[in-house]
Design a protein around this motif. Structure first.
Motif, PDB file in Angstrom:
ATOM      1  N   GLU A  57       0.841  -1.189   0.000  1.00 13.92           N
ATOM      2  CA  GLU A  57       0.000   0.000   0.000  1.00 13.92           C
ATOM      3  C   GLU A  57       0.887   1.253   0.000  1.00 13.92           C
ATOM      4  O   GLU A  57       1.876   1.314   0.736  1.00 13.92           O
ATOM      5  CB  GLU A  57      -0.894   0.025   1.236  1.00 13.92           C
ATOM      6  N   PRO A  58       0.545   2.251  -0.802  1.00 12.64           N
ATOM      7  CA  PRO A  58       1.352   3.483  -0.847  1.00 12.64           C
ATOM      8  C   PRO A  58       0.982   4.445   0.277  1.00 12.64           C
ATOM      9  O   PRO A  58       0.553   5.571   0.051  1.00 12.64           O
ATOM     10  CB  PRO A  58       1.010   4.060  -2.224  1.00 12.64           C
ATOM     11  N   ASP A  59       1.138   3.978   1.520  1.00 11.72           N
ATOM     12  CA  ASP A  59       0.697   4.767   2.662  1.00 11.72           C
ATOM     13  C   ASP A  59       1.854   5.338   3.479  1.00 11.72           C
ATOM     14  O   ASP A  59       1.644   5.885   4.566  1.00 11.72           O
ATOM     15  CB  ASP A  59      -0.204   3.914   3.561  1.00 11.72           C
ATOM     16  N   GLY A  60       3.088   5.201   2.977  1.00  7.98           N
ATOM     17  CA  GLY A  60       4.222   5.764   3.692  1.00  7.98           C
ATOM     18  C   GLY A  60       4.754   4.896   4.805  1.00  7.98           C
ATOM     19  O   GLY A  60       5.565   5.366   5.607  1.00  7.98           O
ATOM     20  N   SER A  61       4.326   3.631   4.863  1.00  2.00           N
ATOM     21  CA  SER A  61       4.828   2.738   5.911  1.00  2.00           C
ATOM     22  C   SER A  61       5.976   1.866   5.416  1.00  2.00           C
ATOM     23  O   SER A  61       6.702   1.288   6.228  1.00  2.00           O
ATOM     24  CB  SER A  61       3.701   1.856   6.447  1.00  2.00           C
ATOM     25  N   LEU A  62       6.145   1.747   4.106  1.00  4.71           N
ATOM     26  CA  LEU A  62       7.188   0.883   3.545  1.00  4.71           C
ATOM     27  C   LEU A  62       7.875   1.592   2.388  1.00  4.71           C
ATOM     28  O   LEU A  62       7.222   2.079   1.465  1.00  4.71           O
ATOM     29  CB  LEU A  62       6.584  -0.440   3.057  1.00  4.71           C
ATOM     30  N   PHE A  63       9.217   1.626   2.447  1.00  3.48           N
ATOM     31  CA  PHE A  63      10.035   2.226   1.398  1.00  3.48           C
ATOM     32  C   PHE A  63      11.093   1.213   0.953  1.00  3.48           C
ATOM     33  O   PHE A  63      11.474   0.329   1.721  1.00  3.48           O
ATOM     34  CB  PHE A  63      10.724   3.493   1.897  1.00  3.48           C
ATOM     35  N   LEU A  64      11.561   1.378  -0.252  1.00  7.30           N
ATOM     36  CA  LEU A  64      12.636   0.556  -0.801  1.00  7.30           C
ATOM     37  C   LEU A  64      13.900   1.392  -0.881  1.00  7.30           C
ATOM     38  O   LEU A  64      13.872   2.539  -1.337  1.00  7.30           O
ATOM     39  CB  LEU A  64      12.254   0.081  -2.208  1.00  7.30           C
ATOM     40  N   VAL A  65      15.026   0.839  -0.413  1.00  3.01           N
ATOM     41  CA  VAL A  65      16.325   1.463  -0.631  1.00  3.01           C
ATOM     42  C   VAL A  65      17.113   0.533  -1.539  1.00  3.01           C
ATOM     43  O   VAL A  65      17.461  -0.592  -1.158  1.00  3.01           O
ATOM     44  CB  VAL A  65      17.077   1.715   0.686  1.00  3.01           C
ATOM     45  N   ASP A  66      17.367   0.981  -2.753  1.00  4.16           N
ATOM     46  CA  ASP A  66      17.976   0.115  -3.768  1.00  4.16           C
ATOM     47  C   ASP A  66      19.135   0.832  -4.431  1.00  4.16           C
ATOM     48  O   ASP A  66      19.388   2.024  -4.190  1.00  4.16           O
ATOM     49  CB  ASP A  66      16.916  -0.279  -4.809  1.00  4.16           C
ATOM     50  N   THR A  67      19.820   0.110  -5.289  1.00  2.00           N
ATOM     51  CA  THR A  67      20.947   0.647  -6.049  1.00  2.00           C
ATOM     52  C   THR A  67      20.509   0.941  -7.480  1.00  2.00           C
ATOM     53  O   THR A  67      19.351   0.741  -7.845  1.00  2.00           O
ATOM     54  CB  THR A  67      22.096  -0.368  -6.086  1.00  2.00           C
ATOM     55  N   GLY A  68      21.470   1.357  -8.293  1.00  3.00           N
ATOM     56  CA  GLY A  68      21.189   1.587  -9.710  1.00  3.00           C
ATOM     57  C   GLY A  68      20.711   0.342 -10.427  1.00  3.00           C
ATOM     58  O   GLY A  68      20.155   0.428 -11.532  1.00  3.00           O
ATOM     59  N   ALA A  69      20.894  -0.835  -9.813  1.00  2.00           N
ATOM     60  CA  ALA A  69      20.386  -2.075 -10.420  1.00  2.00           C
ATOM     61  C   ALA A  69      18.872  -2.027 -10.595  1.00  2.00           C
ATOM     62  O   ALA A  69      18.319  -2.727 -11.447  1.00  2.00           O
ATOM     63  CB  ALA A  69      20.778  -3.273  -9.561  1.00  2.00           C
ATOM     64  N   PRO A  72       5.955   2.525  -3.128  1.00  2.00           N
ATOM     65  CA  PRO A  72       4.960   2.049  -4.097  1.00  2.00           C
ATOM     66  C   PRO A  72       4.346   3.220  -4.866  1.00  2.00           C
ATOM     67  O   PRO A  72       4.174   4.312  -4.322  1.00  2.00           O
ATOM     68  CB  PRO A  72       3.912   1.362  -3.209  1.00  2.00           C
ATOM     69  N   ALA A  73       4.038   2.995  -6.124  1.00  2.00           N
ATOM     70  CA  ALA A  73       3.385   4.029  -6.929  1.00  2.00           C
ATOM     71  C   ALA A  73       2.107   4.479  -6.244  1.00  2.00           C
ATOM     72  O   ALA A  73       1.385   3.684  -5.639  1.00  2.00           O
ATOM     73  CB  ALA A  73       3.064   3.478  -8.317  1.00  2.00           C
ATOM     74  N   GLY A  74       1.825   5.761  -6.339  1.00  2.00           N
ATOM     75  CA  GLY A  74       0.650   6.312  -5.695  1.00  2.00           C
ATOM     76  C   GLY A  74       0.928   6.923  -4.345  1.00  2.00           C
ATOM     77  O   GLY A  74       0.003   7.428  -3.694  1.00  2.00           O
ATOM     78  N   LEU A  75       2.195   6.893  -3.903  1.00  2.00           N
ATOM     79  CA  LEU A  75       2.523   7.541  -2.632  1.00  2.00           C
ATOM     80  C   LEU A  75       2.141   9.017  -2.710  1.00  2.00           C
ATOM     81  O   LEU A  75       2.508   9.716  -3.653  1.00  2.00           O
ATOM     82  CB  LEU A  75       4.024   7.410  -2.359  1.00  2.00           C
ATOM     83  N   PRO A  76       1.411   9.530  -1.731  1.00  2.00           N
ATOM     84  CA  PRO A  76       1.065  10.960  -1.762  1.00  2.00           C
ATOM     85  C   PRO A  76       2.314  11.834  -1.835  1.00  2.00           C
ATOM     86  O   PRO A  76       3.323  11.555  -1.171  1.00  2.00           O
ATOM     87  CB  PRO A  76       0.319  11.158  -0.445  1.00  2.00           C
ATOM     88  N   GLU A  77       2.230  12.883  -2.642  1.00  2.00           N
ATOM     89  CA  GLU A  77       3.387  13.762  -2.807  1.00  2.00           C
ATOM     90  C   GLU A  77       3.835  14.360  -1.482  1.00  2.00           C
ATOM     91  O   GLU A  77       5.031  14.587  -1.269  1.00  2.00           O
ATOM     92  CB  GLU A  77       3.052  14.876  -3.805  1.00  2.00           C
ATOM     93  N   GLY A  78       2.876  14.617  -0.586  1.00  2.49           N
ATOM     94  CA  GLY A  78       3.226  15.197   0.707  1.00  2.49           C
ATOM     95  C   GLY A  78       4.112  14.280   1.536  1.00  2.49           C
ATOM     96  O   GLY A  78       5.015  14.737   2.239  1.00  2.49           O
ATOM     97  N   ILE A  79       3.867  12.963   1.454  1.00  3.40           N
ATOM     98  CA  ILE A  79       4.685  12.014   2.211  1.00  3.40           C
ATOM     99  C   ILE A  79       6.082  11.930   1.601  1.00  3.40           C
ATOM    100  O   ILE A  79       7.089  11.899   2.318  1.00  3.40           O
ATOM    101  CB  ILE A  79       4.016  10.628   2.261  1.00  3.40           C
ATOM    102  N   ALA A  80       6.150  11.902   0.262  1.00  3.82           N
ATOM    103  CA  ALA A  80       7.464  11.881  -0.396  1.00  3.82           C
ATOM    104  C   ALA A  80       8.268  13.119  -0.008  1.00  3.82           C
ATOM    105  O   ALA A  80       9.472  13.025   0.303  1.00  3.82           O
ATOM    106  CB  ALA A  80       7.293  11.805  -1.909  1.00  3.82           C
ATOM    107  N   ALA A  81       7.604  14.267  -0.009  1.00  2.00           N
ATOM    108  CA  ALA A  81       8.293  15.513   0.354  1.00  2.00           C
ATOM    109  C   ALA A  81       8.734  15.488   1.812  1.00  2.00           C
ATOM    110  O   ALA A  81       9.831  15.952   2.157  1.00  2.00           O
ATOM    111  CB  ALA A  81       7.379  16.707   0.093  1.00  2.00           C
ATOM    112  N   ALA A  82       7.893  14.923   2.684  1.00  2.00           N
ATOM    113  CA  ALA A  82       8.237  14.862   4.112  1.00  2.00           C
ATOM    114  C   ALA A  82       9.417  13.936   4.356  1.00  2.00           C
ATOM    115  O   ALA A  82      10.307  14.246   5.164  1.00  2.00           O
ATOM    116  CB  ALA A  82       7.026  14.402   4.916  1.00  2.00           C
TER     117      ALA A  82
END
Length: 331
Positions: free
Chosen positions: A92-104, A263-273
């Motif tokens: 769910e794009p609710d700001g509870s889970l993020f991915l940290v990945d490389t250029g791969a 996940p796609a659909g994350l609110p822009e406000g959460i991404a900015a925060a």
């Protein structure tokens, strides 16, 4: 059976409308509450102990203070980062889970045609966290102390020397080296940097390509040797190590990166925060110094700039695939 009176129907309808209005008010109040309201998870799609894992765990310490919530790091290794990435893509794009990945991450569609997600479509960019040089390293069990010695031996004994890789970006670094140096070597694919480095230290693997983040402790202890870095300039962390161009491989230039996605659909406000929290964490001298000691170039980009970089990377890897410089992880 009695038929409900018009009055009762109206009262029932009014009650339903009132309940719906109350639900909407609660939903709006929840949406208006500052993010985050619960623990945040950072998923690393590689094995523990590798460069991405080390970097993410260090950053998570700073984010805990900025976000006011626990920031948990999870590892879901396998398939060149695909297993963990798919888990995030389906969340769910609710700001509870993020991915940290490389250029791969942006490279995978060009090496795995059956990818269960599309990086540009199924993920929201949050921040470019760091760029960093990759490193060509040799086991101390080998005689190699310079790139010239390795290249000479590879010329004399084609396909007799292995080089370890742990994701598509690192695979590209190794294959670009063999192309530009004009040698034939054997790629040995690992599920993560930590098991690859273990084999390098033990002498089971002659050479490998690593992030400076993952390799640094082993370089400092003398358990492996650094032959060259992939960037056009020397690393401030390893100033005595030549660039591959200086070491005799003309035209070699490549840098890895770490990025945070959702996940796609994350609110822009959460991404900015989250982007703001990352910048605030890196303003803390202790945190910035710790990450800089890993060899990271902390030039953070925000969601829009990171989105543009991902588009550029996608075009680059499409061209690299046409040139035969990218390989499927199982090849």
């Amino acid at each position: 059976m009695r038929t409900p009176s018009r009055r009762r129907l109206l009262l029932g309808g009014a009650g339903g409308l009132a309940a719906t209005a109350a639900m909407l008010r609660r939903a709006k109040a929840q949406a208006a509450r500052p993010w985050p309201q619960r623990p945040v998870r950072l998923l690393v799609p590689y094995a523990p102990g590798g460069g991405t894992d080390v970097f993410t765990r260090t950053l998570a310490e700073g984010l805990r203070e900025q976000l006011g919530q626990p920031v948990l790091v999870e590892n879901r290794a396998g398939a060149n980062g695909i297993i963990g990435s798919e888990m995030v893509a389906r969340a769910e794009p609710d700001g509870s889970l993020f991915l940290v990945d490389t250029g791969a991450h942006t490279m995978n569609p060009h090496v795995t045609p059956t990818l269960p997600f599309q990086p540009l479509r199924d993920f929201a960019p949050v921040a470019l966290l760091s760029r960093f040089p990759l490193l060509l390293a040799a086991s101390t069990a080998t005689p190699y102390r310079t790139v010239a010695q390795l290249v000479a031996d590879a010329h004399a004994k084609p396909r007799s020397i292995g080089f370890g890789t742990s994701d598509a970006a690192i695979s590209y670094a190794g294959n670009l080296f063999t192309r530009l140096a004009g040698v034939e070597m054997v790629e040995v694919v690992y599920r993560g940097a930590a098991p690859m480095l273990n084999d390098l230290i033990a002498g089971h693997l002659p050479t490998s390509w690593n992030s400076t983040v993952a390799a640094l402790p082993h370089l400092q202890s003398g358990r492996i040797r650094a032959l060259g870095v992939t960037t056009a300039q020397r690393s401030a962390l390893l100033p005595e190590v030549p660039t591959l161009i200086e070491a005799g491989v003309p035209g070699y230039e490549f840098a890895g990166w770490y990025g945070m996605l959702a996940p796609a659909g994350l609110p822009e406000g959460i991404a900015a925060a989250m982007h703001a929290a990352i910048l605030a964490a890196l303003r803390e001298p202790g945190m910035r110094e710790r990450l800089a000691r890993t060899g990271a170039d902390l030039g953070v980009l925000g969601p829009a700039e990171f989105a543009a970089l991902r588009q550029e990377e996608d075009a680059r890897w499409a061209a690299a695939a046409r040139d035969g410089l990218l390989k499927h992880p199982d090849q």
